[in-house]
Write an enzyme that holds these catalytic residues in place. Structure first.
Site, PDB file in Angstrom:
ATOM      1  N   CYS A  51       0.919  -1.135  -0.032  1.00 45.40           N
ATOM      2  CA  CYS A  51       0.012  -0.022   0.066  1.00 45.40           C
ATOM      3  C   CYS A  51       0.624   1.009  -0.021  1.00 45.40           C
ATOM      4  O   CYS A  51       0.343   2.369  -0.568  1.00 45.40           O
ATOM      5  CB  CYS A  51      -0.834  -0.085   1.102  1.00 45.40           C
ATOM      6  SG  CYS A  51      -1.975  -1.629   1.441  1.00 45.40           S
ATOM      7  N   ASP A  83      -3.079  -2.956   7.992  1.00 49.30           N
ATOM      8  CA  ASP A  83      -4.174  -3.660   8.456  1.00 49.30           C
ATOM      9  C   ASP A  83      -4.122  -5.331   7.951  1.00 49.30           C
ATOM     10  O   ASP A  83      -4.212  -6.281   8.844  1.00 49.30           O
ATOM     11  CB  ASP A  83      -5.289  -3.113   7.909  1.00 49.30           C
ATOM     12  CG  ASP A  83      -5.727  -1.744   8.943  1.00 49.30           C
ATOM     13  OD1 ASP A  83      -4.670  -1.033   9.118  1.00 49.30           O
ATOM     14  OD2 ASP A  83      -6.811  -1.488   9.264  1.00 49.30           O
ATOM     15  N   ASP A 125      -4.836   2.078   5.303  1.00 43.42           N
ATOM     16  CA  ASP A 125      -5.991   2.416   5.627  1.00 43.42           C
ATOM     17  C   ASP A 125      -6.205   3.867   6.702  1.00 43.42           C
ATOM     18  O   ASP A 125      -6.806   4.861   6.350  1.00 43.42           O
ATOM     19  CB  ASP A 125      -6.888   1.452   6.373  1.00 43.42           C
ATOM     20  CG  ASP A 125      -7.237   0.234   5.492  1.00 43.42           C
ATOM     21  OD1 ASP A 125      -6.729  -0.001   4.373  1.00 43.42           O
ATOM     22  OD2 ASP A 125      -7.762  -0.769   5.981  1.00 43.42           O
ATOM     23  N   LYS A 126      -5.412   3.785   7.804  1.00 38.68           N
ATOM     24  CA  LYS A 126      -5.562   4.689   8.555  1.00 38.68           C
ATOM     25  C   LYS A 126      -4.842   6.055   8.400  1.00 38.68           C
ATOM     26  O   LYS A 126      -4.975   6.935   9.041  1.00 38.68           O
ATOM     27  CB  LYS A 126      -4.908   4.132  10.167  1.00 38.68           C
ATOM     28  CG  LYS A 126      -5.744   2.869  10.636  1.00 38.68           C
ATOM     29  CD  LYS A 126      -7.133   3.020  10.312  1.00 38.68           C
ATOM     30  CE  LYS A 126      -7.986   1.675  10.621  1.00 38.68           C
ATOM     31  NZ  LYS A 126      -7.881   0.765   9.501  1.00 38.68           N
ATOM     32  N   CYS A 200      -4.957  -2.120  -0.896  1.00 37.88           N
ATOM     33  CA  CYS A 200      -6.021  -3.267  -1.303  1.00 37.88           C
ATOM     34  C   CYS A 200      -6.965  -2.812  -2.278  1.00 37.88           C
ATOM     35  O   CYS A 200      -7.592  -1.936  -2.103  1.00 37.88           O
ATOM     36  CB  CYS A 200      -6.615  -3.729  -0.051  1.00 37.88           C
ATOM     37  SG  CYS A 200      -5.091  -4.129   1.180  1.00 37.88           S
ATOM     38  N   GLU A 449      -9.984  -5.139  13.967  1.00 42.55           N
ATOM     39  CA  GLU A 449     -10.921  -5.410  12.969  1.00 42.55           C
ATOM     40  C   GLU A 449     -10.943  -7.157  12.825  1.00 42.55           C
ATOM     41  O   GLU A 449     -10.049  -7.732  13.444  1.00 42.55           O
ATOM     42  CB  GLU A 449     -10.232  -5.273  11.612  1.00 42.55           C
ATOM     43  CG  GLU A 449     -10.300  -3.805  11.383  1.00 42.55           C
ATOM     44  CD  GLU A 449      -9.774  -2.930   9.866  1.00 42.55           C
ATOM     45  OE1 GLU A 449     -10.035  -1.991   9.472  1.00 42.55           O
ATOM     46  OE2 GLU A 449      -9.188  -4.032   9.180  1.00 42.55           O
ATOM     47  N   SER A 475     -12.989  -5.060   8.768  1.00 44.59           N
ATOM     48  CA  SER A 475     -12.293  -4.710   7.580  1.00 44.59           C
ATOM     49  C   SER A 475     -13.338  -4.237   6.462  1.00 44.59           C
ATOM     50  O   SER A 475     -14.692  -4.777   6.241  1.00 44.59           O
ATOM     51  CB  SER A 475     -11.392  -5.737   7.221  1.00 44.59           C
ATOM     52  OG  SER A 475     -10.900  -5.479   5.917  1.00 44.59           O
TER      53      SER A 475
END
Length: 560
Positions: A51, A83, A125-126, A200, A449, A475
């Protein structure tokens, strides 16, 4: 360009600042550069995950764009917690906590050096909501630039090639444990799923939030859609650098972009694409930082009025890269605008949202993006429920199924690992309401998650026959009848702490109800495992400061 009364004058202007200038000269500043705005370029680059592993390369054209516009780029780095890699392990506790750490580190770097603007390059993600939270908190001219999605993997099968994502690997784990595929077949899927750089590939949390920030206007429309390895990615990176300098010239600040209307647009995009439930946490958290009115109930209101108009994974067919080919976020926004479901709001480019999508393109024959008149589903992908099990609310994800009500006996587990072991052992039956507790923001700590659990349930073919309820999170790759963010959480004595095996749980999304049909008033709550870390660890600090999931799980200074 030159700008008078720059923030950076505090460290560059006047005889007293000679020591600071001396140090900056060592980094490449010349006499004329001190009159230019100083732009923080904050990168979340890391080689731990696809990512973010390409973001170092994207920093180069971003900085070039800043220089092109007459400003000086100042490079910083911050962290990422993957993640996908930490999923199902103790390390997943670090994921949501990292959101606060990233936002804090951006604030410290930018305000500590009196910078005039900032661009944050994000991936996993975060990092995405953290960047928006920091911008809203500081209110320094700036934007978020998303590094883009991974391309789908290709699985060669006797029936032909199949495009897959990391979601398929998690679900293959469940299929393997159920004896439906062999370990060799699982290994083949594992090796094929992630072909290179990028986040992702479905409408999971990263792509959900990247899209939401484009609708919010804090990321330039369409820039995040360009896949990580696409030849056009460096060009949009360069334009981002130029946009930030324009924001300074035109006095455009994050809080002039992030408001109740733009947050509503962002939530509408999430709902219309059946995106990740993590968006509920993140948009509320961004709203708190911006001082904007936006509560979790808005997701239910928007879901009831907004259809799902995209056919995207995890519940649908297409990946983010395929969505880009179809027309991307501008096409989705155009469809929602035509249906009267968006508000025209400002963006970081200086153009309004509606101006940004005026030239939206559509590929011939595409069916990844439909219309509000002919949607994938008439009702959006979220429900906010209340009741005796969740008096302060919880979030239902409706993607990938048509179930709106469920009643069954509770199967209660203290933490994710115990539940996963039961699923692996074949101990979960059709009709069960699986309850995982002790995984909330404080109880985790970190609100893990549950993708390992939900994917195992799907992989065993139980997705339509089991409900899962937790005070933890899901997730973005989760699909099935899943309800998370139960508040109050078990760790603070919420009703979920008193539920026992066999209690009847009744869920009705249309009625916004989730109840335990039992007298729990006289019961003793479950044992909450003691926190194992030291009192000075980041986990202990987070546990002490974190708010409820219904309030975005933001951290707050203790009351004096």
């Amino acid at each position: 360009m030159t700008t008078r009364d720059k923030k950076s004058d505090a460290i560059t202007k006047g005889p007293a600042r000679a020591p600071a200038r001396a140090m900056l000269r060592a980094t490449g500043f010349t006499d004329g550069d001190f009159a230019k705005p100083m732009i923080g370029v904050v990168n979340t680059f890391s080689t731990v995950t696809p990512c973010n592993m390409h973001l170092k390369d994207l920093m180069v054209p971003v900085c070039d764009g800043v220089r092109d516009a007459g400003a000086m780029p100042i490079e910083f780095n911050t962290i990422v917690v993957s993640d996908g890699i930490t999923m199902g392990s103790e390390g997943m506790r670090a994921s949501l906590i990292s959101r606060e750490n990233i936002a804090d580190s951006i604030e410290l770097a930018v305000t500590g050096h009196s910078l005039d603007g900032v661009i944050v390059i994000v991936g996993c993600d975060k990092t995405i909501p953290a960047a928006a939270m920091a911008l809203a908190r500081m209110n320094v001219p700036g934007l978020v630039f998303y590094g883009g999605s991974i391309m789908p993997g290709t699985l060669h099968t006797p029936q032909g090639d199949k495009k897959i994502t990391i979601q398929d690997v998690f679900e293959a784990v469940g299929a393997c444990s159920a004896g439906q595929i062999s370990e060799d077949e699982l290994g083949t899927i594992e090796r094929a799923a992630c072909p290179g750089a990028g986040a992702c590939g479905g409408q999971y949390t990263a792509n959900t939030m990247a899209m939401a920030l484009q609708f919010m206007g804090i990321s330039p429309m369409g820039y995040g859609d360009v896949p990580a390895v696409h030849e056009d990615k460096p060009a949009v990176a360069r334009r981002c650098g130029q946009h930030v300098v324009d924001m300074i010239e035109n006095a455009v600040t994050p809080r002039s972009v992030i408001n109740t209307a733009s947050l509503t647009n962002a939530a509408t995009a999430v709902v219309a694409t059946a995106g990740s439930t993590n968006a509920v946490l993140h948009l509320v958290a961004i709203a708190r930082e911006a001082g904007a009115a936006f509560e979790v109930d808005r997701f239910d209101e928007i879901s009831r009025a907004t259809p799902v108009i995209t056919n995207l994974k995890p519940g649908g067919k297409y990946t983010a890269a395929e969505l880009f080919d179809a027309g991307g976020t501008p096409l989705i926004a155009s469809r929602l605008k035509d249906a009267g479901m968006l508000i025209d709001t400002p963006t970081v480019t200086g153009r309004s949202l509606f101006e940004e999508i005026r030239d939206a393109r559509e590929a011939d024959g595409q069916d990844a993006v439909l219309s509000a008149a002919s949607p994938v589903k008439a009702r959006g992908g979220f429900g906010i429920l209340y009741g005796s099990l969740a008096p302060e609310g919880c979030v239902a994800k409706l993607a990938g199924h048509d179930t709106m009500a469920f009643t069954g006996p509770a199967r209660v587990f203290e933490g994710e690992e115990a539940c996963f072991a039961a699923i692996e052992a074949g101990a979960i039956q059709k009709g069960d309401v699986v309850i995982i507790r002790g995984e909330g923001p404080k109880g985790g700590p970190g609100m893990r998650e549950m993708l390992a659990v939900t994917a195992a349930i799907m992989g065993q073919g139980l997705g339509d026959d089991v409900a899962l309820v937790t005070d933890g999170r899901f997730s973005g790759a989760t699909h099935g009848f899943m309800i998370g963010h139960v508040t109050p959480e078990a760790a603070v004595g919420g009703p979920i702490a008193f539920v026992q095996d066999g209690d009847e749980i009744h869920i009705d999304v249309e009625q916004q109800k989730i109840d335990v049909v039992a007298d729990i008033a006289g019961r003793t709550p479950c044992d909450i495992r003691p926190f194992a870390g030291s009192t000075t660890s980041v986990y202990a600090k987070y546990r002490a400061l974190v708010a409820s999931a219904s309030d975005g799980a933001v951290t707050r200074a203790a009351d004096k």
